[in-house]
Design an enzyme around this catalytic site. Structure first.
Site, PDB file in Angstrom:
ATOM      1  N   CYS A 110       0.817  -1.222   0.000  1.00 56.87           N
ATOM      2  CA  CYS A 110       0.000   0.000   0.000  1.00 56.87           C
ATOM      3  C   CYS A 110       0.848   1.267   0.000  1.00 56.87           C
ATOM      4  CB  CYS A 110      -0.931   0.014   1.202  1.00 56.87           C
ATOM      5  SG  CYS A 110      -2.072  -1.371   1.202  1.00 56.87           S
ATOM      6  N   HIS A 244      -3.365   7.262   2.560  1.00 54.83           N
ATOM      7  CA  HIS A 244      -3.794   5.988   1.979  1.00 54.83           C
ATOM      8  C   HIS A 244      -5.195   5.696   2.514  1.00 54.83           C
ATOM      9  CE1 HIS A 244      -4.215   1.922   0.881  1.00 54.83           C
ATOM     10  NE2 HIS A 244      -3.874   1.405   2.039  1.00 54.83           N
ATOM     11  N   ASN A 274     -10.338   0.358  -0.308  1.00 56.51           N
ATOM     12  CA  ASN A 274      -8.881   0.445  -0.200  1.00 56.51           C
ATOM     13  C   ASN A 274      -8.291  -0.112  -1.498  1.00 56.51           C
ATOM     14  OD1 ASN A 274      -6.185  -0.264   0.256  1.00 56.51           O
ATOM     15  ND2 ASN A 274      -6.524  -0.864   2.380  1.00 56.51           N
TER      16      ASN A 274
END
Lengths: 317, 73
Positions: A110, A244, A274
């Site tokens: 990520c 994020h 996500n």
């Protein structure tokens, strides 16, 4: 010498999967997902690969920048969900665009896009490149266990990209790895070697939710403070924080711990879930295209995730 | 007093009255989810300068107080 961002782009697959859709696949509910994760719907690819998404986000960013593919000196893609390990996502984009520059992928889960920005900054520091294309692209639906209700409700597919030119707008950065952790794990295909004796693991995202939450909040608060201070700025100088989009609760708790109003955080997790390495460039593109950014505005980017890894940077718009 | 501090922090975090919280109060009684639990444990870590493992079974205020006391000794 570092770089300045001269174009942003993003692309998501058309197909929308709502929480109610998921409730028909696994034992979950719209209320549970909304409260625990903050996602209302996500995009899921039906026929596009991570590289296809990357290509479309790249076209979008190139178009804003006015840069032609043949002018590019470097393409870096951050991805953990490419259809092939080789050729790379970046290599696919290079060929589809008709560019001829070096192109490669990096994997830092990520945090990948922010790692890629920092790698690009190294090329600029050496004076090796003028125009670069940096992409975060994921088809996470490929590596989700769709029977695991604790993870399949969180993630989505998408891509974001930026085009950079030589400049001095990458003010500070931090990249950080805490290797060897099993808090987040995505085993890869273990192969079919007749000689290899270790049992393979199921090749899907595994995550310990509470430990991930704790790591994420701590990483985000520490990294943001550190890059702000490295750039000789204070938190008040930052116009937007672009985190994020892992979980709305992580963003809310970090906002509280940092003492920064939540409305200074760019949030789109409710629409896209996500999207791992794609989430920061997608959110950056969203705030850019909204018309709320002016040249000179200061942005704090922050990402965290598998590895464990985390990264942050300060960018002057 | 550890119990008093834990009660105060819980009451502040959950926006409730301290008198509603006792040693016997469980996380379930408080109606909080797993992420609220982590947030509270993280705040307690800061308050007491200790570290929690997130997977350890702490189900009540009394469990928290006992754990913190053992770490502070």
């Amino acid at each position: 010498m570092s770089f300045k961002i001269i174009g942003t782009g993003s692309y998501v697959p058309e197909h929308i999967v709502t929480n109610d859709d998921l409730a028909s696949i696994v034992d979950t509910s719209d209320e549970w997902i909304t409260q625990r994760v903050g996602v209302h719907e996500r995009r899921v690819s039906v026929n596009e690969t991570a590289a296809d998404l990357a290509y479309k986000a790249a076209l979008n960013a190139l178009s804003e920048s006015g840069v032609k593919p043949t002018e590019l000196d470097l393409i870096i893609a951050a991805s953990i969900s490419g259809e092939t390990l080789c050729p790379t996502v970046a290599g696919f984009v290079q060929s589809k665009l008709g560019a001829t520059c070096p192109a490669f992928d990096i994997n830092s889960a990520c945090s990948g896009f922010l790692f890629a920005l920092d790698v690009a900054a190294g090329f600029y520091a050496r004076g090796n490149v003028k125009k670069a294309l940096i992409i975060g692209a994921e088809r996470l639906s490929k590596i989700i266990d769709w029977k695991d209700r604790s993870t399949c409700v969180i993630f989505g597919d998408g891509a974001g990209a930026v085009v950079t030119d030589a400049g001095d707008n990458y003010l500070s950065s931090k990249i950080c790895t805490k290797g060897g952790s099993d808090v987040i794990e995505i085993p890869s295909f273990s192969g079919s070697s007749p000689f290899y004796e270790s049992p393979g693991k199921s090749p899907y995202i595994f995550m310990q939710g509470q430990e991930t939450f704790k790591f994420a909040v701590n990483a985000m608060t520490e990294d943001v403070k550190e890059v702000v201070s490295k750039a000789n700025l204070s938190l008040d100088d930052i116009k937007y924080f672009i985190p994020h989009q892992a979980n709305i609760r992580i963003i809310q708790f970090a906002s509280k711990k940092l003492g920064i109003p939540i409305d200074k955080f760019v949030v789109n997790i409710e629409k896209y879930g996500n999207t791992s390495a794609a989430s920061v460039p997608m959110a950056l593109d969203q705030i850019n295209k909204s018309g709320n950014l002016n040249r000179g505005d200061l942005l704090a980017l922050s990402a965290f995730g598998g590895g464990l890894s985390s990264a942050a940077s300060i960018i002057r718009w | 007093m550890i119990l008093e501090k834990v009660k105060k922090l819980l009451a502040e975090h959950l926006d409730m009255d301290e008198s509603e919280i006792t040693e016997e109060t469980t996380f379930e009684d408080l109606g909080i989810d797993s992420l609220d639990t982590v947030e509270i444990l993280m705040e307690l870590e800061e308050e007491f300068g200790i570290e929690f493992k997130m997977d350890e079974g702490k189900k009540s205020v009394g469990d928290l107080v006992k754990y913190i006391s053992s770490k502070k000794e």
